[in-house]
Design a protein around this motif. Structure first.
Motif, PDB file in Angstrom:
ATOM      1  N   ALA A  80     -70.101  65.982 119.952  1.00  0.00           N
ATOM      2  CA  ALA A  80     -70.082  67.505 120.257  1.00  0.00           C
ATOM      3  C   ALA A  80     -69.215  68.256 119.638  1.00  0.00           C
ATOM      4  CB  ALA A  80     -70.624  67.791 121.752  1.00  0.00           C
ATOM      5  N   PRO A  81     -69.516  69.881 119.408  1.00  0.00           N
ATOM      6  CA  PRO A  81     -68.202  70.519 119.025  1.00  0.00           C
ATOM      7  C   PRO A  81     -67.432  71.355 119.980  1.00  0.00           C
ATOM      8  CG  PRO A  81     -70.440  71.378 118.575  1.00  0.00           C
ATOM      9  CD  PRO A  81     -70.799  70.228 119.043  1.00  0.00           C
ATOM     10  N   ALA A  82     -68.247  70.941 121.122  1.00  0.00           N
ATOM     11  CA  ALA A  82     -67.286  71.695 122.524  1.00  0.00           C
ATOM     12  C   ALA A  82     -67.954  70.869 123.728  1.00  0.00           C
ATOM     13  CB  ALA A  82     -67.222  73.264 122.346  1.00  0.00           C
ATOM     14  N   LEU A  83     -67.110  70.877 124.555  1.00  0.00           N
ATOM     15  CA  LEU A  83     -67.358  70.454 126.065  1.00  0.00           C
ATOM     16  C   LEU A  83     -66.408  71.259 126.946  1.00  0.00           C
ATOM     17  CD1 LEU A  83     -68.033  66.957 126.560  1.00  0.00           C
ATOM     18  CD2 LEU A  83     -65.932  68.305 128.159  1.00  0.00           C
ATOM     19  N   ALA A  84     -67.212  71.330 127.571  1.00  0.00           N
ATOM     20  CA  ALA A  84     -66.011  71.980 128.886  1.00  0.00           C
ATOM     21  C   ALA A  84     -66.793  71.117 130.687  1.00  0.00           C
ATOM     22  CB  ALA A  84     -66.493  73.502 128.998  1.00  0.00           C
ATOM     23  N   ALA A 132     -76.784  75.215 125.132  1.00  0.00           N
ATOM     24  CA  ALA A 132     -75.449  74.273 125.845  1.00  0.00           C
ATOM     25  C   ALA A 132     -76.652  73.716 126.978  1.00  0.00           C
ATOM     26  CB  ALA A 132     -74.422  75.460 126.425  1.00  0.00           C
ATOM     27  N   ALA A 133     -76.245  72.091 126.993  1.00  0.00           N
ATOM     28  CA  ALA A 133     -76.485  71.362 128.512  1.00  0.00           C
ATOM     29  C   ALA A 133     -75.519  71.775 128.911  1.00  0.00           C
ATOM     30  CB  ALA A 133     -76.732  70.277 127.993  1.00  0.00           C
ATOM     31  N   LEU A 134     -75.962  72.559 130.567  1.00  0.00           N
ATOM     32  CA  LEU A 134     -75.355  72.546 131.336  1.00  0.00           C
ATOM     33  C   LEU A 134     -75.443  71.051 132.521  1.00  0.00           C
ATOM     34  CD1 LEU A 134     -75.182  75.906 131.696  1.00  0.00           C
ATOM     35  CD2 LEU A 134     -73.496  74.681 130.929  1.00  0.00           C
ATOM     36  N   VAL A 135     -74.865  70.525 133.185  1.00  0.00           N
ATOM     37  CA  VAL A 135     -75.145  69.088 133.779  1.00  0.00           C
ATOM     38  C   VAL A 135     -74.085  68.982 135.165  1.00  0.00           C
ATOM     39  CG1 VAL A 135     -75.880  67.071 134.066  1.00  0.00           C
ATOM     40  CG2 VAL A 135     -76.257  67.831 131.592  1.00  0.00           C
ATOM     41  N   ALA A 148     -70.666  71.035 130.636  1.00  0.00           N
ATOM     42  CA  ALA A 148     -71.439  71.837 129.933  1.00  0.00           C
ATOM     43  C   ALA A 148     -71.152  70.847 128.886  1.00  0.00           C
ATOM     44  CB  ALA A 148     -70.794  73.385 129.753  1.00  0.00           C
ATOM     45  N   VAL A 149     -72.515  70.364 127.740  1.00  0.00           N
ATOM     46  CA  VAL A 149     -72.242  70.257 126.614  1.00  0.00           C
ATOM     47  C   VAL A 149     -72.147  71.153 125.602  1.00  0.00           C
ATOM     48  CG1 VAL A 149     -72.590  67.873 125.014  1.00  0.00           C
ATOM     49  CG2 VAL A 149     -71.395  67.712 127.165  1.00  0.00           C
ATOM     50  N   PHE A 150     -71.606  71.606 124.262  1.00  0.00           N
ATOM     51  CA  PHE A 150     -72.640  71.961 123.542  1.00  0.00           C
ATOM     52  C   PHE A 150     -72.691  71.315 122.212  1.00  0.00           C
ATOM     53  CE2 PHE A 150     -69.859  74.150 126.367  1.00  0.00           C
ATOM     54  CZ  PHE A 150     -69.806  75.452 126.951  1.00  0.00           C
ATOM     55  N   ALA A 151     -74.284  71.906 121.416  1.00  0.00           N
ATOM     56  CA  ALA A 151     -73.949  71.932 120.160  1.00  0.00           C
ATOM     57  C   ALA A 151     -74.782  73.453 119.359  1.00  0.00           C
ATOM     58  CB  ALA A 151     -75.166  71.030 119.709  1.00  0.00           C
ATOM     59  N   GLY A 152     -74.832  73.085 118.021  1.00  0.00           N
ATOM     60  CA  GLY A 152     -75.435  74.417 117.014  1.00  0.00           C
ATOM     61  C   GLY A 152     -76.743  74.541 117.237  1.00  0.00           C
ATOM     62  N   ALA A 153     -77.614  73.271 117.180  1.00  0.00           N
ATOM     63  CA  ALA A 153     -78.765  73.673 118.162  1.00  0.00           C
ATOM     64  C   ALA A 153     -79.118  73.053 119.130  1.00  0.00           C
ATOM     65  CB  ALA A 153     -79.893  73.057 116.457  1.00  0.00           C
ATOM     66  N   GLU A 154     -80.505  73.011 119.633  1.00  0.00           N
ATOM     67  CA  GLU A 154     -81.035  72.101 121.036  1.00  0.00           C
ATOM     68  C   GLU A 154     -81.631  70.625 120.606  1.00  0.00           C
ATOM     69  OE1 GLU A 154     -84.963  72.721 123.794  1.00  0.00           O
ATOM     70  OE2 GLU A 154     -84.843  74.035 121.849  1.00  0.00           O
ATOM     71  N   SER A 155     -80.868  69.464 120.923  1.00  0.00           N
ATOM     72  CA  SER A 155     -80.650  68.449 121.058  1.00  0.00           C
ATOM     73  C   SER A 155     -80.944  67.742 122.278  1.00  0.00           C
ATOM     74  CB  SER A 155     -79.530  67.505 120.739  1.00  0.00           C
ATOM     75  OG  SER A 155     -78.748  66.304 120.713  1.00  0.00           O
ATOM     76  N   ALA A 156     -82.406  67.180 122.790  1.00  0.00           N
ATOM     77  CA  ALA A 156     -83.059  66.915 123.949  1.00  0.00           C
ATOM     78  C   ALA A 156     -82.206  65.161 123.980  1.00  0.00           C
ATOM     79  CB  ALA A 156     -84.046  66.045 123.646  1.00  0.00           C
ATOM     80  N   THR A 157     -81.997  64.595 122.737  1.00  0.00           N
ATOM     81  CA  THR A 157     -80.721  63.041 122.783  1.00  0.00           C
ATOM     82  C   THR A 157     -79.777  63.615 123.336  1.00  0.00           C
ATOM     83  OG1 THR A 157     -82.065  62.946 120.903  1.00  0.00           O
ATOM     84  CG2 THR A 157     -79.827  61.063 121.382  1.00  0.00           C
ATOM     85  N   LEU A 158     -78.574  64.763 122.967  1.00  0.00           N
ATOM     86  CA  LEU A 158     -77.806  65.402 123.572  1.00  0.00           C
ATOM     87  C   LEU A 158     -77.417  65.573 124.787  1.00  0.00           C
ATOM     88  CD1 LEU A 158     -74.794  65.425 122.865  1.00  0.00           C
ATOM     89  CD2 LEU A 158     -75.295  67.950 121.999  1.00  0.00           C
ATOM     90  N   ARG A 160     -79.535  64.365 127.010  1.00  0.00           N
ATOM     91  CA  ARG A 160     -79.931  62.924 127.947  1.00  0.00           C
ATOM     92  C   ARG A 160     -78.845  62.307 127.673  1.00  0.00           C
ATOM     93  NH1 ARG A 160     -80.774  59.963 132.016  1.00  0.00           N
ATOM     94  NH2 ARG A 160     -81.464  58.280 131.413  1.00  0.00           N
ATOM     95  N   ALA A 161     -77.427  62.137 127.128  1.00  0.00           N
ATOM     96  CA  ALA A 161     -76.634  61.800 126.936  1.00  0.00           C
ATOM     97  C   ALA A 161     -75.667  62.215 127.884  1.00  0.00           C
ATOM     98  CB  ALA A 161     -75.801  61.867 125.260  1.00  0.00           C
ATOM     99  N   ALA A 162     -75.395  63.168 127.801  1.00  0.00           N
ATOM    100  CA  ALA A 162     -74.754  64.926 128.330  1.00  0.00           C
ATOM    101  C   ALA A 162     -75.017  64.266 130.403  1.00  0.00           C
ATOM    102  CB  ALA A 162     -74.892  66.071 128.521  1.00  0.00           C
ATOM    103  N   GLU A 163     -76.121  64.431 130.256  1.00  0.00           N
ATOM    104  CA  GLU A 163     -76.791  63.438 131.612  1.00  0.00           C
ATOM    105  C   GLU A 163     -76.190  61.938 132.286  1.00  0.00           C
ATOM    106  OE1 GLU A 163     -81.029  63.688 131.921  1.00  0.00           O
ATOM    107  OE2 GLU A 163     -81.471  65.423 131.711  1.00  0.00           O
ATOM    108  N   GLU A 164     -76.697  61.316 131.493  1.00  0.00           N
ATOM    109  CA  GLU A 164     -75.800  60.102 131.241  1.00  0.00           C
ATOM    110  C   GLU A 164     -73.944  59.900 131.877  1.00  0.00           C
ATOM    111  OE1 GLU A 164     -77.229  57.478 132.520  1.00  0.00           O
ATOM    112  OE2 GLU A 164     -79.180  57.732 130.910  1.00  0.00           O
ATOM    113  N   ALA A 165     -73.788  60.651 131.274  1.00  0.00           N
ATOM    114  CA  ALA A 165     -72.606  60.925 131.117  1.00  0.00           C
ATOM    115  C   ALA A 165     -72.100  61.541 132.282  1.00  0.00           C
ATOM    116  CB  ALA A 165     -71.059  61.528 130.163  1.00  0.00           C
ATOM    117  N   ALA A 166     -72.596  62.610 132.115  1.00  0.00           N
ATOM    118  CA  ALA A 166     -71.785  63.330 133.972  1.00  0.00           C
ATOM    119  C   ALA A 166     -72.588  62.626 135.310  1.00  0.00           C
ATOM    120  CB  ALA A 166     -73.487  64.833 134.170  1.00  0.00           C
ATOM    121  N   ARG A 167     -73.032  61.446 135.090  1.00  0.00           N
ATOM    122  CA  ARG A 167     -74.124  60.777 136.315  1.00  0.00           C
ATOM    123  C   ARG A 167     -72.804  59.805 136.729  1.00  0.00           C
ATOM    124  NH1 ARG A 167     -78.699  57.915 134.675  1.00  0.00           N
ATOM    125  NH2 ARG A 167     -79.566  59.931 135.104  1.00  0.00           N
TER     126      ARG A 167
END
Length: 395
Positions: A80-84, A132-135, A148-158, A160-167
């Protein structure tokens, strides 16, 4: 495309790593072995290793420092280009580009039980962050923060990856909570032992010292210094562990005060192997055993009491034995003491020590007590010479 491929690999690796956290590393290893020989195995192994390194700092809780170390490793894994990372009130760390969106993220930190996405507006046409995906992160089933994982466009894969990372991060936050609870329980155990240094003992010690003030001022001064050193050690705050040498020194002070009270009725023998003196053991784990020996050897008997303290080297362990020739006790009462149901103050001390030894070294290192009515009592403690995480504070 690169972001999506990296996120897909991260998703697979994180999913497997969460599975490993739930089922044990053996299950995760077998799953990797099942996929051995494929080109994806190395990528999965790398994702597993990176995820472990990323989550590890959170074993100390969610703080700006642990969040910074976690974000630094997790963002490249997700591509991801940014993460918080944020707690429930503020953004703890922003890693990557477009930090000018930090304030916008801060307005979105209201606790929520479900992941959500956020479209970001930006006047900078070259900004790499538009979505951004906020998990949510949790600890002990309670909301603890947000990934919070950020991207340049909406991404269902990202997402899902953020959800697994948060878990996976939440697993380590849960473990941090367990560590804090265990530490608090240990501190409570030590406070209970300190409280058990009974006013009765303090009163009798001071009365004994007072009896020498006129007849033998030098002896009174020595006893007063012993009393001061004993209480200083017993109420110290620096660390859960001590060395056998320090614990035995405190016991000698305790026995010196007891001798002032009981005189020739108390006979003490110490047999200490010098090589075990540096061994580390839980703080205040031997004094209650000596107190028990004095109680059953003197306060419950009018005869002379013999107390023997032995410390021996047994290869990988140190073996400490406290033995008295007192009145002993019935086996059923002993079992009640170790269960903490006997109600006696010395019983509280013995059960406390037994519980702490088992917590630190395992159930096979609890107290071994041999006793019988009229047969005295022999208490054995076996302490490993080395155990990871068991360290005495510097003198």
């Amino acid at each position: 495309m690169t972001v999506l491929v990296t996120a897909a690999l991260a998703l697979a690796g994180l999913a497997l790593f969460v599975l490993g956290a739930a089922l044990g590393h053996g299950a995760a290893r077998r799953q990797l072995e099942h996929t051995a020989g494929t080109d994806g195995t190395r990528a999965l192994a790398h994702a597993l290793h990176t995820a472990a390194l990323a989550a590890a700092p959170l074993r100390a809780g969610l703080t700006p420092d642990t969040a910074r170390r976690t974000a630094r490793r997790l963002r490249p894994l997700l591509g991801a280009p940014a993460l918080a990372l944020a707690d429930d009130t503020r953004v703890l760390v922003w890693d990557g580009a477009a930090e000018h969106h930090r304030d916008q993220l801060a307005t979105q930190l209201a606790p929520t039980p479900r992941p959500r996405t956020l479209a970001l507006s930006c006047a900078d046409e070259g900004c790499a962050v538009r979505w951004a995906a906020l998990v949510p992160l949790s600890a002990g089933g309670v909301a603890a923060g947000t990934l919070a994982v950020f991207a340049g466009a909406e991404s269902a894969t990202l997402l899902r990856a953020a959800e697994e990372a948060a878990r996976r991060l939440s697993v380590d936050l849960d473990l941090a909570g367990l560590d804090r609870a265990r530490s608090s329980a240990h501190e409570a155990e030590v406070r209970a032992l300190r409280a058990q240094i009974s006013p009765h003992f303090v009163y009798n010690s001071l009365a004994s010292i007072a009896s020498f003030v006129r007849t033998d001022p030098g002896r009174a001064r020595e006893l007063l210094l012993e009393f001061a050193e004993f209480t200083r050690y017993s109420f110290r705050r620096d660390g859960d562990f001590t060395t056998l040498a320090e614990e035995l020194r405190s016991i000698e002070q305790y026995l010196e005060l007891a001798r002032a009270r009981f005189g020739h009725r108390l006979q003490v023998t110490l047999r200490i192997a010098p090589e075990v003196l540096p061994v580390t053991l839980p703080f205040l784990c031997l004094q209650p055993l000596v107190e028990n020996a004095l109680k059953h050897g003197l306060e419950d008997s009018v005869e002379r009491s013999r107390v023997t303290i032995t410390a021996e080297d047994e290869g990988t362990e140190a073996r400490v034995v406290v033995e008295d020739n007192g009145v002993g006790m019935e086996p059923e009462r002993l079992r009640g003491i170790l269960r903490g149901t006997a109600g006696a103050s010395t019983g509280i001390g013995l059960s406390n020590v037994d519980r702490r030894l088992r917590q630190v070294y395992g159930d096979d290192h609890g107290l071994v007590i041999e006793t019988g009515v009229g047969a005295g009592t022999k208490i054995t403690v076996r302490v490993p010479k080395f155990r990871p995480g068991v360290q005495a504070p510097p003198p």
